[in-house]
Design a protein around this motif. Structure first.
Motif, PDB file in Angstrom:
ATOM      1  N   THR A 159      -8.125  -1.431  12.495  1.00 37.49           N
ATOM      2  CA  THR A 159      -8.238  -0.499  11.363  1.00 37.49           C
ATOM      3  C   THR A 159      -6.975  -0.424  10.519  1.00 37.49           C
ATOM      4  N   ILE A 160      -6.009  -1.321  10.762  1.00 39.51           N
ATOM      5  CA  ILE A 160      -4.779  -1.336   9.974  1.00 39.51           C
ATOM      6  C   ILE A 160      -4.918  -2.358   8.851  1.00 39.51           C
ATOM      7  N   GLU A 161      -4.667  -1.920   7.620  1.00 40.66           N
ATOM      8  CA  GLU A 161      -4.703  -2.824   6.473  1.00 40.66           C
ATOM      9  C   GLU A 161      -3.305  -3.350   6.205  1.00 40.66           C
ATOM     10  N   LEU A 162      -3.210  -4.667   5.994  1.00 46.01           N
ATOM     11  CA  LEU A 162      -1.918  -5.334   5.937  1.00 46.01           C
ATOM     12  C   LEU A 162      -1.551  -5.845   4.552  1.00 46.01           C
ATOM     13  N   GLU A 163      -2.367  -5.579   3.557  1.00 48.24           N
ATOM     14  CA  GLU A 163      -2.055  -6.062   2.215  1.00 48.24           C
ATOM     15  C   GLU A 163      -0.727  -5.465   1.748  1.00 48.24           C
ATOM     16  N   TYR A 205      -8.474   9.626   1.892  1.00 52.36           N
ATOM     17  CA  TYR A 205      -7.206   9.176   2.451  1.00 52.36           C
ATOM     18  C   TYR A 205      -7.418   8.855   3.922  1.00 52.36           C
ATOM     19  N   ARG A 206      -6.627   7.922   4.425  1.00 56.38           N
ATOM     20  CA  ARG A 206      -6.670   7.580   5.840  1.00 56.38           C
ATOM     21  C   ARG A 206      -5.267   7.303   6.329  1.00 56.38           C
ATOM     22  N   CYS A 207      -5.115   7.363   7.635  1.00 58.37           N
ATOM     23  CA  CYS A 207      -3.837   7.057   8.266  1.00 58.37           C
ATOM     24  C   CYS A 207      -3.826   5.574   8.619  1.00 58.37           C
ATOM     25  N   ASN A 208      -2.756   4.880   8.258  1.00 58.18           N
ATOM     26  CA  ASN A 208      -2.639   3.446   8.519  1.00 58.18           C
ATOM     27  C   ASN A 208      -1.707   3.155   9.691  1.00 58.18           C
ATOM     28  N   GLU A 209      -1.429   4.192  10.506  1.00 53.44           N
ATOM     29  CA  GLU A 209      -0.591   4.003  11.687  1.00 53.44           C
ATOM     30  C   GLU A 209      -1.434   3.437  12.826  1.00 53.44           C
ATOM     31  N   PRO A 210      -0.851   2.552  13.659  1.00 57.32           N
ATOM     32  CA  PRO A 210      -1.612   1.981  14.782  1.00 57.32           C
ATOM     33  C   PRO A 210      -2.152   3.055  15.716  1.00 57.32           C
ATOM     34  N   GLY A 211      -3.419   2.943  16.055  1.00 59.42           N
ATOM     35  CA  GLY A 211      -4.045   3.860  16.999  1.00 59.42           C
ATOM     36  C   GLY A 211      -4.469   5.187  16.415  1.00 59.42           C
ATOM     37  N   CYS A 212      -4.210   5.439  15.132  1.00 52.46           N
ATOM     38  CA  CYS A 212      -4.592   6.717  14.497  1.00 52.46           C
ATOM     39  C   CYS A 212      -5.631   6.426  13.427  1.00 52.46           C
ATOM     40  N   ASP A 213      -6.880   6.786  13.687  1.00 53.90           N
ATOM     41  CA  ASP A 213      -7.969   6.480  12.753  1.00 53.90           C
ATOM     42  C   ASP A 213      -8.372   7.698  11.925  1.00 53.90           C
ATOM     43  N   THR A 214      -7.417   8.569  11.648  1.00 53.95           N
ATOM     44  CA  THR A 214      -7.688   9.798  10.915  1.00 53.95           C
ATOM     45  C   THR A 214      -8.083   9.505   9.476  1.00 53.95           C
ATOM     46  N   MET A 215      -9.120  10.214   9.005  1.00 56.50           N
ATOM     47  CA  MET A 215      -9.573  10.097   7.618  1.00 56.50           C
ATOM     48  C   MET A 215      -9.758  11.486   7.027  1.00 56.50           C
ATOM     49  N   PHE A 216      -9.605  11.572   5.692  1.00 51.91           N
ATOM     50  CA  PHE A 216      -9.806  12.820   4.964  1.00 51.91           C
ATOM     51  C   PHE A 216     -10.569  12.541   3.681  1.00 51.91           C
ATOM     52  N   HIS A 217     -11.420  13.482   3.298  1.00 54.79           N
ATOM     53  CA  HIS A 217     -11.903  13.472   1.928  1.00 54.79           C
ATOM     54  C   HIS A 217     -10.706  13.652   0.997  1.00 54.79           C
ATOM     55  N   LYS A 218     -10.814  13.138  -0.197  1.00 56.61           N
ATOM     56  CA  LYS A 218      -9.714  13.253  -1.155  1.00 56.61           C
ATOM     57  C   LYS A 218      -9.365  14.717  -1.415  1.00 56.61           C
ATOM     58  N   PRO A 238       2.203   9.696   7.228  1.00 58.00           N
ATOM     59  CA  PRO A 238       1.895   9.376   5.827  1.00 58.00           C
ATOM     60  C   PRO A 238       0.474   8.834   5.712  1.00 58.00           C
ATOM     61  N   LEU A 239      -0.176   9.119   4.592  1.00 58.40           N
ATOM     62  CA  LEU A 239      -1.551   8.700   4.362  1.00 58.40           C
ATOM     63  C   LEU A 239      -1.616   7.723   3.193  1.00 58.40           C
ATOM     64  N   MET A 275       0.843  -1.186   0.000  1.00 61.23           N
ATOM     65  CA  MET A 275       0.000   0.000   0.000  1.00 61.23           C
ATOM     66  C   MET A 275       0.882   1.241   0.000  1.00 61.23           C
ATOM     67  N   GLU A 276       0.740   2.038  -1.037  1.00 61.21           N
ATOM     68  CA  GLU A 276       1.599   3.204  -1.190  1.00 61.21           C
ATOM     69  C   GLU A 276       1.171   4.318  -0.232  1.00 61.21           C
ATOM     70  N   LYS A 277       2.156   4.870   0.475  1.00 58.56           N
ATOM     71  CA  LYS A 277       1.904   5.954   1.408  1.00 58.56           C
ATOM     72  C   LYS A 277       2.411   7.262   0.818  1.00 58.56           C
ATOM     73  N   VAL A 278       1.677   8.338   1.090  1.00 56.06           N
ATOM     74  CA  VAL A 278       2.059   9.651   0.575  1.00 56.06           C
ATOM     75  C   VAL A 278       2.099  10.649   1.725  1.00 56.06           C
ATOM     76  N   GLU A 279       3.032  11.593   1.624  1.00 54.69           N
ATOM     77  CA  GLU A 279       3.143  12.672   2.605  1.00 54.69           C
ATOM     78  C   GLU A 279       2.300  13.847   2.128  1.00 54.69           C
ATOM     79  N   LEU A 280       1.346  14.253   2.964  1.00 55.30           N
ATOM     80  CA  LEU A 280       0.488  15.385   2.626  1.00 55.30           C
ATOM     81  C   LEU A 280       0.502  16.380   3.784  1.00 55.30           C
ATOM     82  N   PRO A 281       0.388  17.667   3.492  1.00 54.06           N
ATOM     83  CA  PRO A 281       0.548  18.684   4.545  1.00 54.06           C
ATOM     84  C   PRO A 281      -0.573  18.728   5.568  1.00 54.06           C
ATOM     85  N   VAL A 282      -1.674  18.007   5.348  1.00 50.71           N
ATOM     86  CA  VAL A 282      -2.808  18.090   6.273  1.00 50.71           C
ATOM     87  C   VAL A 282      -2.658  17.176   7.479  1.00 50.71           C
TER      88      VAL A 282
END
Length: 649
Positions: A343-347, A37-50, A12-13, A1-8
């Motif tokens: 809430t962590i995806e492991l693919e 976009y969502r955060c895939n870090e443990p314990g962080c369930d942050t989500m954003f509209h695209k 990485p999201l 799963m590709e992670k991207v750095e975004l300023p919000v």
């Protein structure tokens, strides 16, 4: 799963294409988010509209045409100049005091003139502000009756000299293009109108958008963020899916449960799916199983039972299965419950290697991670003195096999030496890590509410379990009950052992009304108490047919034979549970020269003359008591309640 750095966001999201019910941390709107976009870090369930996540660093906006607006994350104490809602991440003007949240930034430029509107009978003209010379009541919005700010973009009726917030003039919607939708407050909604949004199912609280021709009603979040009409999701279906915005009964092919409104539909193969089942995660960990589980569109014919709810799983619908345990399957909805999945995806991520708790030196010797010396195994079944306690669970060794150190008095049950360094537990969706004794510092277990200072399991958000509670798994077998027991943390239940009620988490039976709290369920099955009997004492779960009376050997009061108690199989000695296991039973007594917390330490009470409690003035029956040193005077307490009473004097 590709992670991207975004300023919000500070992590990485990763992008996702499913519907996720939650709150966008950009615009703070709550509802379904699709294609964000969502955060895939443990314990962080942050989500954003695209669009919120991909916000530009600088913009020009129609509501503030004179200056450029800059993006700032976590701009403190900010209220949007348009919608007057507080926000953290958004745009602000460095020249004047203008602020814009990401929700208002995403709004399309409104038309300059509205010739027809459900809001008002006359044409409405876009205005860049309300004159300051008008009174507050004169510049109130005629829909919500709240103030239109001086420089806030709004619509104005020149004939009536009325003002309207822009958001209340929106009428068209992609899911209902044939008629405009009228904004209504809850009181204005007709009696025949639905009480829940047709698209997301959320109950209307104060506002809705309604078509009185078709009786079509949606919430303000679906009006603001309409679901896509067409979706492609290779995880759950190979063809394009189309939104069917209407009341219709169906069975979801992805989860096998009933639905009654607005499914996504495949015209080619009659496939129907809930909006929140689209693009289910492929590979996940859950707290009910030690291995990863993977989503499959169809299990096939078989007699399957869900590993979470224990109900039947229909193999002709989507579900999760374990590649290592061929019989383990879970309903799609059970596997992705927030109390089950982390809430962590492991693919695409490698499976973690299990960390061994010790190194094997030879057949009977290990080097445990918790101790500096080698430990030697003893399997002779020897019963050690009652003062010999396991460093991990702070319980007596009794006749169990154990590891001991030949250089010091460190000792571990063999089962405690084999405790997993990392464990998933039914009470929490985050994994737990094993930590060694914190020395004299005591902790409190989140499940049994017992204070202890042995080994502990701790999660990333600092939830603490002692190793007795932390090492259990489902199904839980207990000799007091013929059926298997399962964890339940949802409702208030009464413990069948002591009768008290708890909602902290209990073991319950699926077949009958039987529950045990963790404190009772994990009482030691056998204890040594040489003061009252030279033989082992065994936990008894009550006797239904009893003639005569039972008396406690310790406190010399009656024992209810239908309740739990400890007894000797050889001598018939009977003791209350409270006279055997007390508030300090799982705290290692202080050793000579050890550091204590504050002015308190737990000390043994195994001398011939029992210690006198400073509060209740009784001779303590338990093997450990609390010693409090204050102003050079030592006081002793037999329970936490007695200690509290002393402190209040």
């Amino acid at each position: 799963m590709e992670k991207v750095e975004l300023p919000v966001h500070n992590h990485p999201l990763v992008s996702f294409t499913r519907f996720s019910l939650g709150q966008c941390k950009g615009c703070w709107s709550r509802g379904y988010i699709y294609g964000g976009y969502r955060c895939n870090e443990p314990g962080c369930d942050t989500m954003f509209h695209k669009t919120c996540a991909e916000s530009l660093p600088e913009i020009k906006h129609y509501s503030h045409p004179d200056h450029t607006l800059k993006l700032v994350r976590k701009f403190q104490s900010s209220m949007c100049s348009l919608c007057r809602v507080w926000f953290e991440t958004g745009y602000f003007c460095s020249i004047c005091d203008f602020k814009l949240d990401l929700g208002c930034d995403r709004r399309p430029d409104p038309p300059l003139t509205l010739e027809k509107s459900n809001t008002h009978e006359h044409p409405l003209v876009l205005s860049n502000g309300v004159g300051f010379e008008l009174s507050q009541s004169e510049r109130n919005c005629k829909v919500c009756f709240e103030e239109v700010l001086e420089f806030e973009t709004c619509y104005e009726c020149h004939e009536c000299e009325l003002f309207f917030h822009v958001k209340f003039t929106e009428g068209s919607h992609t899911s209902h293009p044939e008629h405009p939708l009228k904004f209504l407050t809850g009181k204005e909604a007709p009696d025949y109108a639905d009480k829940n949004c047709l698209l997301c199912g959320m109950e209307f609280i104060r506002e809705l958008h309604h078509c009185d021709v078709c009786n079509f009603s949606i919430c303000k979040e679906c009006m603001r963020n309409p679901p896509p009409l067409d979706v492609v999701s290779q995880t759950t279906h190979k063809h394009q899916l189309h939104l069917l915005p209407r009341r219709i009964a169906f069975v979801c092919n992805a989860c096998g449960t009933q639905g009654n409104q607005s499914p996504y539909f495949c015209f080619q193969c009659n496939f129907m799916i809930h909006r929140d089942c689209i693009d289910l995660p492929r590979v996940i960990n859950i707290n009910r199983h030690d291995h990863r589980i993977s989503y499959t569109c169809r299990l096939g014919h078989g007699n399957w039972t869900c590993g979470v709810c224990r109900e039947k799983v229909d193999g002709f619908f989507g579900a999760y299965s374990c590649s290592k345990c061929s019989s383990y399957v879970v309903h799609s909805r059970c596997a992705t419950r927030k109390d089950v999945w982390d809430t962590i995806e492991l693919e695409g991520t490698a499976e973690e290697e299990e960390i061994a708790p010790f190194e094997v030196v030879d057949d009977s010797t290990i080097k445990h991670f918790s101790h500096d010396h080698y430990l030697r195994l003893n399997k002779d079944g020897v019963i050690l003195h009652e003062n010999k306690l396991c460093e991990a669970c702070v319980s007596q060794i009794c006749a169990e096999s154990f590891y001991s150190c030949e250089q010091c008095d460190f000792i571990l049950h063999e089962r405690c030496a084999n405790l997993s360094r990392k464990k998933r537990h039914v009470c929490h969706n985050q994994p737990f890590m094993l930590h060694t004794s914190p020395g004299a510092q005591k902790s409190c277990c989140a499940l049994c509410d017992q204070k202890f200072n042995g080994f502990m399991y701790k999660s990333a958000n600092h939830k603490v379990l002692d190793v007795r509670c932390g090492s259990i798994s489902e199904p839980f077998e207990h000799k007091s009950h013929p059926h298997p027991l399962y964890y339940s943390g949802e409702t208030f239940k009464y413990c069948s052992a002591h009768g008290g009620g708890l909602n902290r988490g209990m073991f319950t039976c699926d077949d009958c009304d039987y529950s045990l709290d963790f404190k009772c369920a994990l009482l030691p099955k056998m204890v040594m108490n040489h003061r009252y009997d030279d033989h082992p004492l065994f936990l008894s779960y009550g006797e239904s047919n009893v003639d005569g009376e039972y008396w406690c050997e310790a406190c010399e009061t009656k024992v209810n034979p239908k309740k739990w108690f400890y007894t000797c199989d050889e001598c018939g000695v009977v003791l209350h549970i409270s006279c055997v296991v007390g508030d300090f039973s799982y705290i290692m007594p202080a050793r000579e020269g050890s550091i204590t917390w504050s002015n308190k330490q737990v000390v043994p009470n195994t001398s011939i003359c029992r210690i006198l409690c400073s509060t209740c003035k009784s001779r303590c029956n338990l093997s450990s008591v609390l010693k409090v040193s204050k102003a050079g005077v030592d006081s002793y307490f037999c329970s936490s309640s007695c200690d509290t009473s002393y402190l209040l004097i």
